[in-house]
Design a protein around this motif. Sequence first.
Motif, PDB file in Angstrom:
ATOM      1  N   GLU A  19       9.198  -6.713   7.183  1.00 45.01           N
ATOM      2  CA  GLU A  19       7.965  -6.969   6.449  1.00 45.01           C
ATOM      3  C   GLU A  19       7.397  -8.335   6.827  1.00 45.01           C
ATOM      4  O   GLU A  19       6.185  -8.483   7.059  1.00 45.01           O
ATOM      5  CB  GLU A  19       8.226  -6.898   4.945  1.00 45.01           C
ATOM      6  N   ASN A  43      -0.251 -10.434  -0.015  1.00 45.96           N
ATOM      7  CA  ASN A  43       0.702  -9.334   0.056  1.00 45.96           C
ATOM      8  C   ASN A  43       0.883  -8.775  -1.350  1.00 45.96           C
ATOM      9  O   ASN A  43       1.275  -9.493  -2.274  1.00 45.96           O
ATOM     10  CB  ASN A  43       2.046  -9.807   0.613  1.00 45.96           C
ATOM     11  N   THR A  44       0.627  -7.489  -1.522  1.00 45.42           N
ATOM     12  CA  THR A  44       0.606  -6.911  -2.873  1.00 45.42           C
ATOM     13  C   THR A  44       1.968  -6.440  -3.361  1.00 45.42           C
ATOM     14  O   THR A  44       2.069  -5.879  -4.450  1.00 45.42           O
ATOM     15  CB  THR A  44      -0.393  -5.737  -2.948  1.00 45.42           C
ATOM     16  N   THR A  45       3.027  -6.653  -2.548  1.00 42.98           N
ATOM     17  CA  THR A  45       4.372  -6.335  -3.026  1.00 42.98           C
ATOM     18  C   THR A  45       4.661  -7.132  -4.294  1.00 42.98           C
ATOM     19  O   THR A  45       4.585  -8.364  -4.285  1.00 42.98           O
ATOM     20  CB  THR A  45       5.425  -6.677  -1.949  1.00 42.98           C
ATOM     21  N   THR A  74      -2.461  -6.564   1.824  1.00 45.79           N
ATOM     22  CA  THR A  74      -1.458  -5.848   2.604  1.00 45.79           C
ATOM     23  C   THR A  74      -0.448  -5.172   1.690  1.00 45.79           C
ATOM     24  O   THR A  74      -0.138  -5.651   0.602  1.00 45.79           O
ATOM     25  CB  THR A  74      -0.721  -6.805   3.559  1.00 45.79           C
ATOM     26  N   SER A  75       0.055  -4.035   2.150  1.00 45.69           N
ATOM     27  CA  SER A  75       1.089  -3.290   1.435  1.00 45.69           C
ATOM     28  C   SER A  75       1.858  -2.489   2.470  1.00 45.69           C
ATOM     29  O   SER A  75       1.312  -1.566   3.066  1.00 45.69           O
ATOM     30  CB  SER A  75       0.467  -2.351   0.396  1.00 45.69           C
ATOM     31  N   ASP A  78       6.559  -1.206  -0.325  1.00 43.33           N
ATOM     32  CA  ASP A  78       6.380  -0.515  -1.590  1.00 43.33           C
ATOM     33  C   ASP A  78       4.954   0.010  -1.707  1.00 43.33           C
ATOM     34  O   ASP A  78       4.066  -0.412  -0.954  1.00 43.33           O
ATOM     35  CB  ASP A  78       6.680  -1.455  -2.762  1.00 43.33           C
ATOM     36  N   ALA A  80       1.155   0.363  -2.749  1.00 40.79           N
ATOM     37  CA  ALA A  80       0.147  -0.606  -3.152  1.00 40.79           C
ATOM     38  C   ALA A  80      -0.031  -0.537  -4.660  1.00 40.79           C
ATOM     39  O   ALA A  80       0.203   0.502  -5.284  1.00 40.79           O
ATOM     40  CB  ALA A  80      -1.179  -0.309  -2.456  1.00 40.79           C
ATOM     41  N   THR A  86      -5.867  -4.134  -7.508  1.00 45.82           N
ATOM     42  CA  THR A  86      -6.659  -4.500  -6.340  1.00 45.82           C
ATOM     43  C   THR A  86      -8.120  -4.748  -6.714  1.00 45.82           C
ATOM     44  O   THR A  86      -8.771  -5.616  -6.133  1.00 45.82           O
ATOM     45  CB  THR A  86      -6.554  -3.419  -5.260  1.00 45.82           C
ATOM     46  N   LYS A 100      -8.029  -3.718   3.667  1.00 47.72           N
ATOM     47  CA  LYS A 100      -6.798  -3.242   3.030  1.00 47.72           C
ATOM     48  C   LYS A 100      -5.939  -2.609   4.108  1.00 47.72           C
ATOM     49  O   LYS A 100      -6.296  -1.563   4.658  1.00 47.72           O
ATOM     50  CB  LYS A 100      -7.119  -2.224   1.929  1.00 47.72           C
ATOM     51  N   ASN A 103      -0.471   0.598   3.018  1.00 44.52           N
ATOM     52  CA  ASN A 103      -0.425   1.761   2.126  1.00 44.52           C
ATOM     53  C   ASN A 103      -1.695   1.867   1.282  1.00 44.52           C
ATOM     54  O   ASN A 103      -1.668   1.776   0.049  1.00 44.52           O
ATOM     55  CB  ASN A 103       0.799   1.672   1.214  1.00 44.52           C
ATOM     56  N   MET A 249       0.848   6.548  -0.680  1.00 47.25           N
ATOM     57  CA  MET A 249       2.123   6.022  -0.193  1.00 47.25           C
ATOM     58  C   MET A 249       2.987   7.185   0.254  1.00 47.25           C
ATOM     59  O   MET A 249       3.232   8.121  -0.517  1.00 47.25           O
ATOM     60  CB  MET A 249       2.821   5.234  -1.298  1.00 47.25           C
TER      61      MET A 249
END
Length: 355
Positions: A19, A43-45, A74-75, A78, A80, A86, A100, A103, A249
Motif C-alpha cells: 500500500e 488515503n481513505t483507509t 485513494t483506497s 479496504d 472506500a 467522501t 478518486k 476502490n 470493492m
Amino acid sequence: MLIFIGQTFPDNWYLGPYEKQTLKTITEQAENRFPDDVNIVINTTWFFINDNSKEWLRTQEISQQYKSGNLFLTSFVDPAPHSYTTDKITTLFPDFKIYKIGNFRGPHSWHFLSVIWADRFAKYNDDELILSDIKHKFISYSRKPHDHRIALYQKLVDNNLLDSGIATLGKSTDRFIANNPNNYVSLLGENYVDYKEHGHWYEDNPSDDFGIPHDIFSLGKMDIWQHHFLNVVNESMPNDTNFTKQEIMITEKTLKPIIGMRPFLINGDTEIYQWLRDRGFKTFNYYFPIEDIENTHKLHNKIIEVLNWIKTQSNEELQDLYNQMLPDLIYNRNRFFKFAAEEKLRINKIGRAHV
C-alpha cells in the motif's frame, strides 16, 4: 506542493508495504504532473469523520489554507468509505480537481488487490482445480458475521440447504453479537498456524477471533474446493439498493472462484457482476434457469432459488453443466492474470493515462 493525509496498513501486515509503495507511486506522479499546483493526497483507509479523528481535523485545517489545486482520494486495501465520508471531504475543496483512485466507481478505478494476488496467491495447476466427483453442490464461506452474511445463512437454514452444501459463519464477537440473534456459528476446524503462508500472519485479539483463519491467499481446504460445484461469494460490502451510498470493492472472495475455476453467485454488491464483465471476465448466471438473478432488490431470494434448483439436479447433471462452463472457467483464470498485469502497468502510468 504535496500534502499527504491519512493512515496506511502497518508494515508488519503483509499488504502494508505494498500500500505504501502504491501511495508513493501516486504522489510522485501527482508532483510530476502538476509541479506548480497544490496536490493533496488523502488515503481513505480508516478515515473517520469525527472530532477525535486526526485525519479529519487535519483535512479541515488544510482546506482553510488552500483554495485550489488537485485532491486525490485513494483506497487500495479496504473498501472506500461510505459516500457520506467522501462527500464531506470533497465539499471542503469546491475549487479543487477531484481524482478518486482505487476502490471507487469512475474513470480512475484501479484494482490493487489483483496486482498483489497474482504474485502472492497459492499456485495451482488446472488438474487440481477442474471439478470431478461432486461431494458438495455449493460452498458459502463467511468469516466475519456481517448482517448480509447472517441473513443469507438464515435463508440456507430455512430452506434446508445445508444438507447439499457447506456454509461457514464465524463466531459473533462483541462487535457483531447484536447482528446474530440465533447465534449461528459454523466452522471447519481449521488451524490458524496452517494459514500463516496464506494470509493469517498475525495474532487475533479476542475482539477479532472469529474461529476461522484469515485465509486470503489460497482456496482453503482442497478436499472441499476440489469437490464443490458452485461458489457463493460472501463479499465484504453488502448489496446496496442505492448505488450512490457506497463505492465498489472487489476482494479476494470474488477472485477465488475466478482463480479456482468455479461458477459463482455474489452475496454483496450486485454491480460486481458488471464490473467483472466490463473488465473482460465471464459470469455464469445465464446458465441457471432462474430469471433476474442479479435483481438488486431480491438478492438473497434469487440466490436461494438457484441453490434450490441445484439441489434438484443430480451430480451427473451438475458435472455435465460444469463441463459446459469449463471453457469460460479456464478463460476466467487466464484472464485474471492478464488483468492483474494490465493493472500493474496502469498504476505506473496513472499520471499520464488517467489524471
